[in-house]
Write an enzyme that holds these catalytic residues in place. Sequence first.
Site, PDB file in Angstrom:
ATOM      1  N   CYS A 118       0.816  -1.228   0.000  1.00 21.54           N
ATOM      2  CA  CYS A 118       0.000   0.000   0.000  1.00 21.54           C
ATOM      3  C   CYS A 118       0.845   1.272   0.000  1.00 21.54           C
ATOM      4  O   CYS A 118       0.306   2.371  -0.145  1.00 21.54           O
ATOM      5  CB  CYS A 118      -0.962  -0.006   1.181  1.00 21.54           C
ATOM      6  SG  CYS A 118      -2.118  -1.371   1.072  1.00 21.54           S
ATOM      7  N   HIS A 258      -3.519   6.875   3.112  1.00 25.49           N
ATOM      8  CA  HIS A 258      -3.907   5.636   2.426  1.00 25.49           C
ATOM      9  C   HIS A 258      -5.268   5.216   2.970  1.00 25.49           C
ATOM     10  O   HIS A 258      -5.504   5.222   4.174  1.00 25.49           O
ATOM     11  CB  HIS A 258      -2.858   4.560   2.700  1.00 25.49           C
ATOM     12  CG  HIS A 258      -3.306   3.191   2.307  1.00 25.49           C
ATOM     13  ND1 HIS A 258      -3.770   2.911   1.041  1.00 25.49           N
ATOM     14  CD2 HIS A 258      -3.396   2.033   3.011  1.00 25.49           C
ATOM     15  CE1 HIS A 258      -4.100   1.636   0.988  1.00 25.49           C
ATOM     16  NE2 HIS A 258      -3.893   1.084   2.171  1.00 25.49           N
ATOM     17  N   ASN A 288     -10.506  -0.144  -0.190  1.00 27.00           N
ATOM     18  CA  ASN A 288      -9.045  -0.067  -0.235  1.00 27.00           C
ATOM     19  C   ASN A 288      -8.565  -0.573  -1.604  1.00 27.00           C
ATOM     20  O   ASN A 288      -8.636  -1.764  -1.889  1.00 27.00           O
ATOM     21  CB  ASN A 288      -8.472  -0.932   0.898  1.00 27.00           C
ATOM     22  CG  ASN A 288      -6.957  -0.907   0.956  1.00 27.00           C
ATOM     23  OD1 ASN A 288      -6.293  -0.363   0.079  1.00 27.00           O
ATOM     24  ND2 ASN A 288      -6.405  -1.499   1.999  1.00 27.00           N
TER      25      ASN A 288
HETATM   26  O1  UT7 Z   1      -4.086  -1.593   3.298  1.00 27.26           O
HETATM   27  C1  UT7 Z   1      -3.233  -2.472   3.941  1.00 27.26           C
HETATM   28  C2  UT7 Z   1      -3.261  -2.272   5.377  1.00 27.26           C
HETATM   29  N1  UT7 Z   1      -4.439  -2.916   5.949  1.00 27.26           N
HETATM   30  C3  UT7 Z   1      -5.049  -2.315   6.943  1.00 27.26           C
HETATM   31  O2  UT7 Z   1      -4.692  -1.245   7.313  1.00 27.26           O
HETATM   32  C4  UT7 Z   1      -6.192  -3.069   7.621  1.00 27.26           C
HETATM   33  C5  UT7 Z   1      -6.045  -2.945   9.106  1.00 27.26           C
HETATM   34  N2  UT7 Z   1      -7.044  -3.649   9.871  1.00 27.26           N
HETATM   35  C6  UT7 Z   1      -8.373  -3.332   9.870  1.00 27.26           C
HETATM   36  O3  UT7 Z   1      -8.798  -2.455   9.152  1.00 27.26           O
HETATM   37  C7  UT7 Z   1      -9.281  -4.042  10.823  1.00 27.26           C
HETATM   38  O4  UT7 Z   1      -8.511  -4.822  11.721  1.00 27.26           O
HETATM   39  C8  UT7 Z   1     -10.346  -4.951  10.150  1.00 27.26           C
HETATM   40  C9  UT7 Z   1     -11.377  -4.101   9.433  1.00 27.26           C
HETATM   41  C10 UT7 Z   1      -9.652  -5.892   9.156  1.00 27.26           C
HETATM   42  C11 UT7 Z   1     -11.094  -5.801  11.181  1.00 27.26           C
HETATM   43  O5  UT7 Z   1     -11.670  -4.961  12.164  1.00 27.26           O
HETATM   44  P1  UT7 Z   1     -11.482  -5.288  13.717  1.00 27.26           P
HETATM   45  O6  UT7 Z   1     -12.264  -4.308  14.449  1.00 27.26           O
HETATM   46  O7  UT7 Z   1     -10.010  -5.345  13.974  1.00 27.26           O
HETATM   47  O8  UT7 Z   1     -12.167  -6.709  13.838  1.00 27.26           O
HETATM   48  P2  UT7 Z   1     -11.503  -8.086  14.318  1.00 27.26           P
HETATM   49  O9  UT7 Z   1     -10.486  -8.557  13.355  1.00 27.26           O
HETATM   50  O10 UT7 Z   1     -11.123  -7.945  15.734  1.00 27.26           O
HETATM   51  O11 UT7 Z   1     -12.762  -9.044  14.233  1.00 27.26           O
HETATM   52  C12 UT7 Z   1     -13.828  -8.923  15.139  1.00 27.26           C
HETATM   53  C13 UT7 Z   1     -14.859  -9.982  14.789  1.00 27.26           C
HETATM   54  C14 UT7 Z   1     -14.313 -11.383  14.604  1.00 27.26           C
HETATM   55  O12 UT7 Z   1     -15.235 -12.272  15.153  1.00 27.26           O
HETATM   56  P3  UT7 Z   1     -14.917 -13.006  16.556  1.00 27.26           P
HETATM   57  O13 UT7 Z   1     -13.662 -13.766  16.311  1.00 27.26           O
HETATM   58  O14 UT7 Z   1     -14.764 -11.888  17.532  1.00 27.26           O
HETATM   59  O15 UT7 Z   1     -16.139 -13.841  16.764  1.00 27.26           O
HETATM   60  C15 UT7 Z   1     -14.323 -11.553  13.098  1.00 27.26           C
HETATM   61  O16 UT7 Z   1     -14.503 -12.900  12.721  1.00 27.26           O
HETATM   62  O17 UT7 Z   1     -15.494  -9.617  13.565  1.00 27.26           O
HETATM   63  C16 UT7 Z   1     -15.530 -10.759  12.711  1.00 27.26           C
HETATM   64  N3  UT7 Z   1     -15.512 -10.317  11.328  1.00 27.26           N
HETATM   65  C17 UT7 Z   1     -16.639 -10.023  10.642  1.00 27.26           C
HETATM   66  N4  UT7 Z   1     -17.933 -10.042  10.993  1.00 27.26           N
HETATM   67  C18 UT7 Z   1     -18.833  -9.685  10.077  1.00 27.26           C
HETATM   68  C19 UT7 Z   1     -14.440 -10.116  10.515  1.00 27.26           C
HETATM   69  N5  UT7 Z   1     -14.858  -9.701   9.313  1.00 27.26           N
HETATM   70  C20 UT7 Z   1     -16.217  -9.648   9.374  1.00 27.26           C
HETATM   71  C21 UT7 Z   1     -17.197  -9.278   8.447  1.00 27.26           C
HETATM   72  N6  UT7 Z   1     -18.491  -9.301   8.846  1.00 27.26           N
HETATM   73  N7  UT7 Z   1     -16.905  -8.890   7.195  1.00 27.26           N
END
Ligand code: UT7
Length: 333
Positions: A118, A258, A288
């Site tokens: 990125c 970004h 993204n």
């Molecule tokens: O461009 C390259 C750089 N990339 C980034 O900068 C991305 C950085 N990270 C993020 O933007 C965030 O970490 C995410 C958007 C990817 C995820 O958000 P989060 O608040 O960190 O969620 P999490 O990973 O802690 O997941 C929380 C829960 C999980 O369920 P459990 O394990 O708590 O039951 C996931 O399975 O949300 C679940 N989950 C979803 N639920 C519904 C993950 N994706 C989804 C989804 N819909 N699409």
Amino acid sequence: MSRRLAKSVGITATGQFYPDRIVTNHDLAKMVDTSDEWIISRTGIKERHWVEPGVGSSDLGAEALQMALKNRGIAADELDAIIACTVTPDMLFPCTAALIQHKVGASKAFGFDLNAACSSFLFGLSAAASMVASGAYKRIAVVGCDVMTSITDKTDRNTIVLFGDGAGAVIVEEVEEGFGILDFEQKIDGSGAPYLCMPAGGSLKPATAATVAAKEHFIHQQGQEVYKRAVREMAEVSRLMLDRNALDPKDLVLFVPHQANNRIMEAAAKRLELPLDRMANNIMYFANTTSATIPTAMHQCLEAGRVKKGDHVVFAAFGAGFTWGGMLLKWAY
Ligand code: UT7
């Protein structure tokens, strides 16, 4: 100490391109176990553009570059070089820059690809600017183009909601003295590699039936680790751009981070003490697009009349590697 270019070099035109197909959160909720509410609240994304099969990054990049050339009022054969910034090249080789060169008819240009995830566009922009400042090249196109859907697992709710396809392009040239790129900083830390990568398909793990079955040709991300580091590094490097150029956040007309997650962008702006109306934000409609986020967001702010000649603008990027960086510009036109 600021990184000063030997000459005043800056962006003199921008362009963008997105494929027509729009995929909403509601569409995705029919494909994986997710909801519009979850995606909006966790990422700020409402919809994204996806290519149809048979369209590669070079197709998007060539369209964006055509627009930038038109906006600059020059022909493709007036380019000395094309730097294609992408993590999703049409093929591993030849380079995507060659394919774009052929498509736009840049008969006098050489070119190469640059992959820093990125941060690709930001690193490509500073490389182009340094090449122009050296005096060896006059006019370089930097094209950020990615077909992220080619490396996203359409059954994985963790990643499928985050990415879109698109391209942005800029023309880099010598500009009026005192304008253009004033300073930049770029960083890399390979200890971050396991947190965001595509494990197979390279020299370490060539494609086999087993790597395909294990879904190793898709993006693998540990979201929270990436999230924490992205907020910290984008805010710190942007602050560095201001501090070492004796600028206050209120001197900044536009902050172009970004576009990975609205929460990351807002947290970085908050750490910079920057009002959100000074931040470029197109993630809601495009998600993204990796190498394309900064040039497209900048292009859209210019189209909206949010930036004029002499305004201070900061770009900030963070991506896999980890790679990150910032750039301070005094807008040149
Ligand atoms: O461009 C390259 C750089 N990339 C980034 O900068 C991305 C950085 N990270 C993020 O933007 C965030 O970490 C995410 C958007 C990817 C995820 O958000 P989060 O608040 O960190 O969620 P999490 O990973 O802690 O997941 C929380 C829960 C999980 O369920 P459990 O394990 O708590 O039951 C996931 O399975 O949300 C679940 N989950 C979803 N639920 C519904 C993950 N994706 C989804 C989804 N819909 N699409």
